[in-house]
Scaffold this motif. Structure first.
Motif, PDB file in Angstrom:
ATOM      1  N   MET A  42      19.956  26.274   1.443  1.00 49.33           N
ATOM      2  CA  MET A  42      18.929  25.793   2.356  1.00 49.33           C
ATOM      3  C   MET A  42      18.298  24.534   1.766  1.00 49.33           C
ATOM      4  N   ASN A  43      18.188  23.503   2.545  1.00 50.66           N
ATOM      5  CA  ASN A  43      17.647  22.235   2.090  1.00 50.66           C
ATOM      6  C   ASN A  43      16.133  22.316   1.906  1.00 50.66           C
ATOM      7  N   MET A  44      15.681  22.023   0.677  1.00 55.96           N
ATOM      8  CA  MET A  44      14.249  22.039   0.377  1.00 55.96           C
ATOM      9  C   MET A  44      13.784  20.636   0.010  1.00 55.96           C
ATOM     10  N   GLU A  45      14.343  19.649   0.662  1.00 62.40           N
ATOM     11  CA  GLU A  45      14.020  18.267   0.340  1.00 62.40           C
ATOM     12  C   GLU A  45      12.862  17.777   1.201  1.00 62.40           C
ATOM     13  N   TRP A  46      11.875  17.198   0.542  1.00 53.07           N
ATOM     14  CA  TRP A  46      10.726  16.635   1.249  1.00 53.07           C
ATOM     15  C   TRP A  46      11.161  15.389   2.006  1.00 53.07           C
ATOM     16  N   ILE A  78      -2.938  15.205  -0.067  1.00 54.29           N
ATOM     17  CA  ILE A  78      -2.202  16.347   0.480  1.00 54.29           C
ATOM     18  C   ILE A  78      -0.714  16.027   0.553  1.00 54.29           C
ATOM     19  N   ASP A  79      -0.386  14.825   0.961  1.00 55.65           N
ATOM     20  CA  ASP A  79       1.028  14.447   1.061  1.00 55.65           C
ATOM     21  C   ASP A  79       1.701  14.460  -0.314  1.00 55.65           C
ATOM     22  N   ALA A  80       1.020  13.955  -1.340  1.00 54.59           N
ATOM     23  CA  ALA A  80       1.584  13.961  -2.694  1.00 54.59           C
ATOM     24  C   ALA A  80       1.730  15.387  -3.217  1.00 54.59           C
ATOM     25  N   SER A  81       0.741  16.215  -2.941  1.00 59.04           N
ATOM     26  CA  SER A  81       0.793  17.611  -3.371  1.00 59.04           C
ATOM     27  C   SER A  81       1.933  18.349  -2.678  1.00 59.04           C
ATOM     28  N   GLN A  82       2.080  18.091  -1.393  1.00 58.73           N
ATOM     29  CA  GLN A  82       3.142  18.760  -0.634  1.00 58.73           C
ATOM     30  C   GLN A  82       4.520  18.318  -1.130  1.00 58.73           C
ATOM     31  N   LYS A  83       4.667  17.041  -1.439  1.00 61.95           N
ATOM     32  CA  LYS A  83       5.942  16.546  -1.954  1.00 61.95           C
ATOM     33  C   LYS A  83       6.276  17.242  -3.279  1.00 61.95           C
ATOM     34  N   ALA A  84       5.287  17.379  -4.154  1.00 67.87           N
ATOM     35  CA  ALA A  84       5.503  18.064  -5.432  1.00 67.87           C
ATOM     36  C   ALA A  84       5.859  19.533  -5.209  1.00 67.87           C
ATOM     37  N   LEU A  85       5.269  20.151  -4.208  1.00 67.24           N
ATOM     38  CA  LEU A  85       5.566  21.549  -3.899  1.00 67.24           C
ATOM     39  C   LEU A  85       7.003  21.698  -3.396  1.00 67.24           C
ATOM     40  N   PHE A  86       7.460  20.761  -2.618  1.00 64.55           N
ATOM     41  CA  PHE A  86       8.861  20.769  -2.187  1.00 64.55           C
ATOM     42  C   PHE A  86       9.786  20.646  -3.396  1.00 64.55           C
ATOM     43  N   GLU A  87       9.449  19.742  -4.326  1.00 64.92           N
ATOM     44  CA  GLU A  87      10.290  19.546  -5.506  1.00 64.92           C
ATOM     45  C   GLU A  87      10.346  20.807  -6.363  1.00 64.92           C
ATOM     46  N   SER A 123       9.810  23.890  -5.333  1.00 63.45           N
ATOM     47  CA  SER A 123      10.556  24.896  -4.562  1.00 63.45           C
ATOM     48  C   SER A 123      12.060  24.669  -4.681  1.00 63.45           C
ATOM     49  N   SER A 124      12.465  23.416  -4.660  1.00 62.77           N
ATOM     50  CA  SER A 124      13.881  23.075  -4.790  1.00 62.77           C
ATOM     51  C   SER A 124      14.407  23.434  -6.179  1.00 62.77           C
ATOM     52  N   GLN A 125      13.602  23.174  -7.210  1.00 59.63           N
ATOM     53  CA  GLN A 125      14.000  23.522  -8.568  1.00 59.63           C
ATOM     54  C   GLN A 125      14.184  25.033  -8.713  1.00 59.63           C
ATOM     55  N   ILE A 126      13.286  25.792  -8.122  1.00 62.98           N
ATOM     56  CA  ILE A 126      13.398  27.250  -8.178  1.00 62.98           C
ATOM     57  C   ILE A 126      14.661  27.707  -7.467  1.00 62.98           C
ATOM     58  N   ALA A 127      14.917  27.143  -6.296  1.00 65.28           N
ATOM     59  CA  ALA A 127      16.094  27.536  -5.525  1.00 65.28           C
ATOM     60  C   ALA A 127      17.391  27.237  -6.265  1.00 65.28           C
ATOM     61  N   SER A 128      17.388  26.195  -7.087  1.00 69.24           N
ATOM     62  CA  SER A 128      18.635  25.807  -7.747  1.00 69.24           C
ATOM     63  C   SER A 128      18.792  26.372  -9.163  1.00 69.24           C
ATOM     64  N   SER A 129      17.802  27.095  -9.665  1.00 70.94           N
ATOM     65  CA  SER A 129      17.877  27.627 -11.032  1.00 70.94           C
ATOM     66  C   SER A 129      18.224  29.112 -11.035  1.00 70.94           C
ATOM     67  N   ASP A 130      18.974  29.512 -12.028  1.00 74.02           N
ATOM     68  CA  ASP A 130      19.280  30.926 -12.214  1.00 74.02           C
ATOM     69  C   ASP A 130      18.862  31.413 -13.597  1.00 74.02           C
ATOM     70  N   ILE A 147      11.625  35.087  -3.034  1.00 73.45           N
ATOM     71  CA  ILE A 147      10.744  33.957  -3.329  1.00 73.45           C
ATOM     72  C   ILE A 147      11.224  32.707  -2.591  1.00 73.45           C
ATOM     73  N   VAL A 148      12.511  32.462  -2.655  1.00 79.43           N
ATOM     74  CA  VAL A 148      13.074  31.319  -1.928  1.00 79.43           C
ATOM     75  C   VAL A 148      12.877  31.517  -0.421  1.00 79.43           C
ATOM     76  N   GLY A 149      12.909  32.757   0.040  1.00 77.94           N
ATOM     77  CA  GLY A 149      12.645  33.037   1.456  1.00 77.94           C
ATOM     78  C   GLY A 149      11.247  32.610   1.874  1.00 77.94           C
ATOM     79  N   VAL A 150      10.265  32.838   1.013  1.00 81.11           N
ATOM     80  CA  VAL A 150       8.888  32.422   1.320  1.00 81.11           C
ATOM     81  C   VAL A 150       8.795  30.905   1.354  1.00 81.11           C
ATOM     82  N   THR A 151       9.369  30.237   0.350  1.00 82.67           N
ATOM     83  CA  THR A 151       9.278  28.774   0.328  1.00 82.67           C
ATOM     84  C   THR A 151      10.068  28.143   1.478  1.00 82.67           C
TER      85      THR A 151
END
Length: 127
Positions: A1-5, A16-25, A27-34, A100-104
Motif C-alpha cells: 500500500m502506498n504511504m507516500e505523501w 500541519i502540512d510539515a507534520s503530516q508529511k513527516a507522519l507519512f514518512e 508510516s512508510s518506514q514502519i510499513a517497509s521494516s521487518d 498497525i499498518v492498517g491504522v496508518t
C-alpha cells in the motif's frame, strides 16, 4: 500500500502540512521494516506524532470555527484508540505490524483524503 505523501494532501497550514508529511514518512518506514528492534521505537514515535498532528488540526479547526470539527475530532480519537491498542500489544511483546499498518493506511487513504481535504477546502474559502 502506498504511504507516500503528496502535495494534494496539504491543508494550507505550514506547520500541519510539515507534520503530516513527516507522519507519512514514518508510516512508510514502519510499513517497509521487518526489524523488531527498529519497529518498536518507531511505533512509539508514530503514536506520539499522530497525537500531536491531531492536536494541531483540532486547534486550527477551533480557531476557524470549522463546522465539521466534531466529526473530524471523533475520527481522530477513533484512529488514536486503535493505534493505542496496537501499541500496547507491542509493549507486551506482541507485534501485529499488519494491524498497525492498517491504522496508518486508514488514516492516509480515508481520513487524509476525505476529512482533511474537507478542512483544506474550508480553509481555502475562509482565508
Amino acid at each position: 500500500m502506498n504511504m507516500e505523501w503528496q502535495e494534494k494532501y496539504k491543508i494550507g497550514n505550514a506547520d500541519i502540512d510539515a507534520s503530516q508529511k513527516a507522519l507519512f514518512e514514518l508510516s512508510s518506514q514502519i510499513a517497509s521494516s521487518d526489524d523488531w528492534m527498529t519497529l518498536r521505537p518507531m511505533i512509539v514515535s508514530l503514536f506520539k506524532h499522530m497525537q500531536t498532528q491531531f492536536e494541531l488540526e483540532e486547534a486550527l479547526m477551533a480557531q476557524v470555527n470549522f463546522p465539521g470539527a466534531q466529526a473530524h475530532a471523533q475520527d481522530h480519537q477513533n484512529l488514536l484508540a486503535r493505534l493505542r491498542d496496537r501499541s500496547m500489544d507491542v509493549g507486551k511483546g506482541h507485534m501485529n505490524k499488519k494491524a498497525i499498518v492498517g491504522v496508518t493506511t486508514d488514516w492516509a487513504h480515508r481520513h487524509v483524503v476525505n476529512q482533511d481535504a474537507e478542512l483544506a477546502h474550508y480553509l481555502a474559502a475562509w482565508a
